[in-house]
Design a protein around this motif. Structure first.
Motif, mmCIF file in Angstrom:
data_model
loop_
_atom_site.group_PDB
_atom_site.id
_atom_site.type_symbol
_atom_site.label_atom_id
_atom_site.label_comp_id
_atom_site.label_asym_id
_atom_site.label_seq_id
_atom_site.Cartn_x
_atom_site.Cartn_y
_atom_site.Cartn_z
ATOM 1 N N TYR A 45 -4.761 10.784 -30.510
ATOM 2 C CA TYR A 45 -3.768 9.786 -30.893
ATOM 3 C C TYR A 45 -3.261 9.963 -32.322
ATOM 4 C CZ TYR A 45 -5.587 7.432 -26.742
ATOM 5 O OH TYR A 45 -5.968 7.144 -25.462
ATOM 6 N N ARG A 46 -4.071 10.577 -33.156
ATOM 7 C CA ARG A 46 -3.755 10.656 -34.580
ATOM 8 C C ARG A 46 -2.433 11.382 -34.843
ATOM 9 N NH1 ARG A 46 -6.412 10.304 -39.501
ATOM 10 N NH2 ARG A 46 -5.741 11.776 -41.090
ATOM 11 N N THR A 48 0.106 12.040 -32.820
ATOM 12 C CA THR A 48 1.299 11.367 -32.301
ATOM 13 C C THR A 48 1.714 10.197 -33.200
ATOM 14 O OG1 THR A 48 -0.125 10.036 -30.857
ATOM 15 C CG2 THR A 48 0.857 11.993 -29.903
ATOM 16 N N THR A 49 0.735 9.486 -33.750
ATOM 17 C CA THR A 49 1.037 8.381 -34.664
ATOM 18 C C THR A 49 1.700 8.903 -35.936
ATOM 19 O OG1 THR A 49 -0.917 7.222 -33.805
ATOM 20 C CG2 THR A 49 0.076 6.367 -35.828
ATOM 21 N N SER A 82 -1.260 3.335 -31.408
ATOM 22 C CA SER A 82 -0.596 4.611 -31.129
ATOM 23 C C SER A 82 0.143 4.569 -29.801
ATOM 24 C CB SER A 82 -1.627 5.741 -31.116
ATOM 25 O OG SER A 82 -1.021 6.965 -30.746
#
Length: 528
Positions: A383-384, A386-387, A237
């Protein structure tokens, strides 16, 4: 003791921010003399492969080192820190060899997908730089994780200086020896590997000293499976987001020239048009420099307030970051758009592709805001989203780019980039905590910023309107006058409209000095 450690961390963050800033400026500035020496077609050849190099550089410079430093900093045991670093080298070595193999043996297919079979040698040359990634990323990550930023900073600047020197020497030799654009491009891309080797040499002695007698990787507190999963989720990420614009440029490499030729544009003309379109990349990079500097400057403060569980202060710092990023990037974008004909002539010799470049410059605002919101989410270990946002944006770019290029030429490619970034920004914005978004403050901030920007645009336009653009000499006059008027008018109007709060002004470098001068000026006028 705690206070001294925090000062050490902040000083290290400043050093790293400064080196990153120097590296970004070098990466943007060299392209201007390079384009002037090799022309639009030579620039096209280099820029077609640049995104592949850009991915490797980002992975080794800011993507994976940031993740590794985070993992290293999570443990206080020096032996465990070294064991985790050695595990990281093993994981990245496997990754680098896979990428190297794909580029070496798949070069012909990649070149064909780019609709230019002559690019094979450039792809094979740039593949070698990925072999330097494991040592560079791991060493930088270890030193950052132990708050020794100077070594990372030195290696960053050294790598860029060597790479830029090789590229400019390749351009000069191509003029002298009458090389083809593809011969020149292959030599220029060799700078990526050579720069990586020199960077390794600057890190090798302190790295070897630190790891002398250190335990093997199997003494790490984490299994390879656990660390590998974290590399994929968190490291992936961070690395992907660091390379956001490069991914979009990579899509351009596969679709812009192909779309132009599919629309009936002759092959040599299509290459030249792609080279003209690529002029926008150094302009956007330079426009983002200040906004990026603000983000990296405020990030340590956000992290430290979060560690102390001061959520109110964290939200306040996040709000400052968002306001400053939006304000600075909006002013920079507006200035570039209004002065683009003169800037294009000054830097590249003509006004070709001005509209496409003006639209492309809207990326500055979008990327600055995406980076600001992403800094907030990274501080919260999220992070999830944004990925997912990045993946959706890249898919939109892939789906729309070639069709828009066939319909509108390079203007369509710029519009596709802006559309993709707009979608990424919206998804990331939705994930940011409402306390940081500060919707109420934005409702006051946005009209004031809008009024200041429109006022600046009007004053810049009025100041340069009467100057004819006849060549580079007149372009210098127009650009300097426009920049001076733009900077002064924006500062004055932003002060009059109270766009930024006192706390926000203090967060800007030299902000305290400006406030002192403003107070002295205000006191002297009221006295008289």
């Amino acid at each position: 003791m705690q206070n001294n450690q925090m000062k050490h961390v902040i000083r290290g963050a400043w050093i790293l921010s400064l080196s990153t800033l120097i590296a970004k400026i070098l990466s943007a500035v060299y392209r201007v003399p390079f384009q002037n020496m090799v022309g639009d077609t030579g620039f096209y050849v280099y820029q077609q492969i640049y995104p592949i190099y850009g991915l490797g550089m980002t992975f080794a410079l800011s993507g994976f080192p940031v993740f590794i430093s985070k993992v290293v900093a999570e443990t206080d045991d020096p032996l465990e820190q070294k064991a985790v670093t050695r595990q990281s080298i093993v994981i990245l070595t496997w990754l680098s060899w896979v990428i190297f193999g794909l580029l070496q043996f798949g070069a012909q297919s990649i070149a064909n997908w780019m609709a230019d079979p002559e690019l094979v040698s450039l792809i094979q040359v740039v593949a070698y730089m990925f072999l330097t990634m494991p040592v560079l990323a791991s060493a930088r990550g270890y030193f950052q994780g132990t708050f020794d930023m100077v070594k990372t900073a030195t290696s960053q600047v050294t790598e860029q200086l060597v790479r830029v020197a090789v590229i400019l020497v390749a351009a000069w030799l191509s003029l002298r020896e009458h090389w083809s654009p593809y011969q020149m491009g292959a030599v220029a891309m060799g700078g990526a590997f050579l720069g990586g080797i020199v960077a390794i040499l600057t890190l090798w002695r302190p790295y070897a000293r630190a790891f002398k007698g250190a335990p093997k990787a199997n003494t790490s507190p984490m299994s390879y499976r656990t660390l590998g999963r974290r590399f994929l989720v968190e490291g992936g990420s961070i690395a992907m987001f660091s390379a956001m614009l490069i991914f979009l440029q990579l899509v351009d490499s596969f679709t812009v020239k192909r779309g132009l030729t599919a629309a009936g544009v002759l092959e040599p003309v299509a290459k030249s048009l792609k080279g003209i379109y690529d002029r926008g990349q150094p302009l956007v990079q330079l426009g983002l420099v200040v906004a990026t500097a603000l983000a990296t400057t405020l990030l340590p403060s956000m992290t430290s307030t979060l560690q102390r569980r001061r959520m109110g202060q964290f939200a306040q710092t996040g709000g400052i970051l968002i306001h400053l990023s939006l304000g600075v990037s909006t002013a920079a974008t507006a200035g570039l758009i209004i002065l683009m004909p003169a800037i294009n002539t000054l830097l590249f010799g003509d006004t070709a592709g001005t509209l496409a470049l003006q639209i492309y410059c809207l990326s500055i605002i979008l990327v600055a805001m995406i980076n600001a919101y992403n800094s907030v989410l990274q501080s919260l270990d999220q992070y999830r989203t944004t990925t997912i946002a990045l993946a959706v944006g890249i898919v939109i770019k892939i789906v729309t780019n070639q069709a828009l290029v066939m319909q509108y030429g390079t203007v369509g490619a710029s519009a596709s980039t802006v559309l993709s970034l707009g979608v990424i920004l919206n998804i990331v914005y939705l994930a940011v905590p409402s306390s940081v978004k500060m919707r109420g403050a934005l409702r006051i901030f946005l009209p004031r910023l809008g009024a200041s920007t429109l006022g600046m645009i009007a004053l810049v336009a009025a100041s340069v309107y009467w100057l004819p653009l006849t060549g580079r000499l007149s372009a210098i006059t127009i650009t300097i006058l426009g920049v001076v008027v733009g900077v002064i008018s924006f500062i004055v109007l932003a002060t009059l409209f109270r766009v930024f709060t006192i706390r926000e002004v203090l967060a800007i470098p030299a902000g305290r000095t400006f406030l002192k001068w403003l107070n002295r000026h205000h006191n002297s006028t009221t006295t008289h």
